[in-house]
Design a protein around this motif. Structure first.
Motif, short mmCIF file in Angstrom:
data_model
loop_
_atom_site.label_atom_id
_atom_site.label_comp_id
_atom_site.label_asym_id
_atom_site.label_seq_id
_atom_site.Cartn_x
_atom_site.Cartn_y
_atom_site.Cartn_z
N LEU A 199 0.13 2.27 -7.15
CA LEU A 199 0.87 2.40 -6.51
C LEU A 199 2.00 3.49 -6.96
O LEU A 199 2.82 3.43 -7.85
CB LEU A 199 2.22 1.20 -6.30
N ASN A 200 1.52 4.76 -6.62
CA ASN A 200 1.97 5.80 -6.99
C ASN A 200 2.22 6.12 -8.75
O ASN A 200 3.25 6.19 -9.28
CB ASN A 200 3.60 6.21 -6.43
N SER A 220 5.77 -5.80 4.48
CA SER A 220 4.89 -4.68 3.96
C SER A 220 5.63 -3.96 3.24
O SER A 220 7.03 -3.75 3.33
CB SER A 220 4.08 -4.12 4.87
N SER A 233 5.76 -0.20 0.38
CA SER A 233 4.85 1.02 -0.18
C SER A 233 4.98 1.29 -1.50
O SER A 233 4.63 2.31 -2.20
CB SER A 233 5.22 2.28 0.79
N SER A 234 5.82 0.29 -2.22
CA SER A 234 6.15 0.80 -3.83
C SER A 234 6.28 -0.61 -4.40
O SER A 234 6.65 -1.51 -3.72
CB SER A 234 7.26 1.60 -3.96
N ASP A 239 -2.64 -3.10 -2.98
CA ASP A 239 -3.07 -1.77 -3.55
C ASP A 239 -2.87 -2.16 -4.94
O ASP A 239 -1.78 -2.09 -5.42
CB ASP A 239 -2.48 -0.52 -2.74
N GLU A 295 0.70 -1.22 0.04
CA GLU A 295 -0.12 -0.15 -0.03
C GLU A 295 0.79 1.15 -0.01
O GLU A 295 1.77 1.33 0.78
CB GLU A 295 -1.09 0.01 1.28
N ASP A 296 0.67 2.01 -0.82
CA ASP A 296 1.63 3.41 -1.07
C ASP A 296 1.25 4.48 -0.17
O ASP A 296 2.05 5.28 0.15
CB ASP A 296 1.58 3.87 -2.64
N GLU A 297 0.12 4.63 0.54
CA GLU A 297 -0.36 5.39 1.55
C GLU A 297 0.15 5.16 2.79
O GLU A 297 -0.51 4.05 3.33
CB GLU A 297 -1.71 5.95 1.36
N ALA A 298 0.90 5.75 3.57
CA ALA A 298 1.64 5.46 4.67
C ALA A 298 0.51 5.13 5.83
O ALA A 298 0.36 4.37 6.82
CB ALA A 298 2.68 6.37 5.04
N LEU A 313 -1.26 1.97 5.09
CA LEU A 313 -0.48 0.75 5.16
C LEU A 313 -0.44 0.45 6.88
O LEU A 313 -0.85 -0.85 7.20
CB LEU A 313 0.98 0.96 4.74
#
Length: 120
Positions: free
Chosen positions: A59-60, A33, A35-36, A56, A10-13, A16
């Motif tokens: 991802l950005n 986990s 984020s990218s 997600d 998940e890219d949103e902290a 996540l």
């Protein structure tokens, strides 16, 4: 679901952290986990044991499709989380489970239970 190892991307902290808390409440162990897309692929190279993945879709500006391809090839069930709905998935992922944002703990528990065959 207790003892099952879950991998989250998940890219949103904030989301996540929220997902990590929710799956811990549900009894999952965190296999990792990210984020990218790049971070996730690096973590997967370490070959952790993963029972299920929560990805997600966006991802950005990149997709989680390469991550999903790798997990599916390894026999890991994938749950896509997206605000765009099932129609946003590429055709090759049409059999994958999808959870539409926004979500809550009950909806995640239900989706993961269905994915893992523990209910529904």
């Amino acid at each position: 679901m207790a003892g099952k190892r879950i991998f989250i991307v998940e890219d949103e902290a904030i989301l996540l952290c929220d997902l990590e808390d929710i799956v811990a409440e549900l009894g999952f162990e965190l296999a990792g986990s990210a984020s990218s897309q790049d971070e996730a692929m690096d973590l997967l190279s370490a070959a952790p044991q993963i029972d299920v993945a929560l990805l997600d879709l966006n991802l950005n500006g990149r997709t989680s499709y390469p991550i999903a391809d790798r997990l599916i090839a390894a026999g890991v069930p994938v749950l896509f989380i997206t605000g765009y709905g099932r129609r946003s998935l590429e055709g090759r992922f049409s059999e994958c489970h999808v959870l539409q944002k926004p979500y809550d703990e009950a909806r995640i528990a239900d989706a993961l239970g269905r994915l893992l065959g523990t209910h529904g």
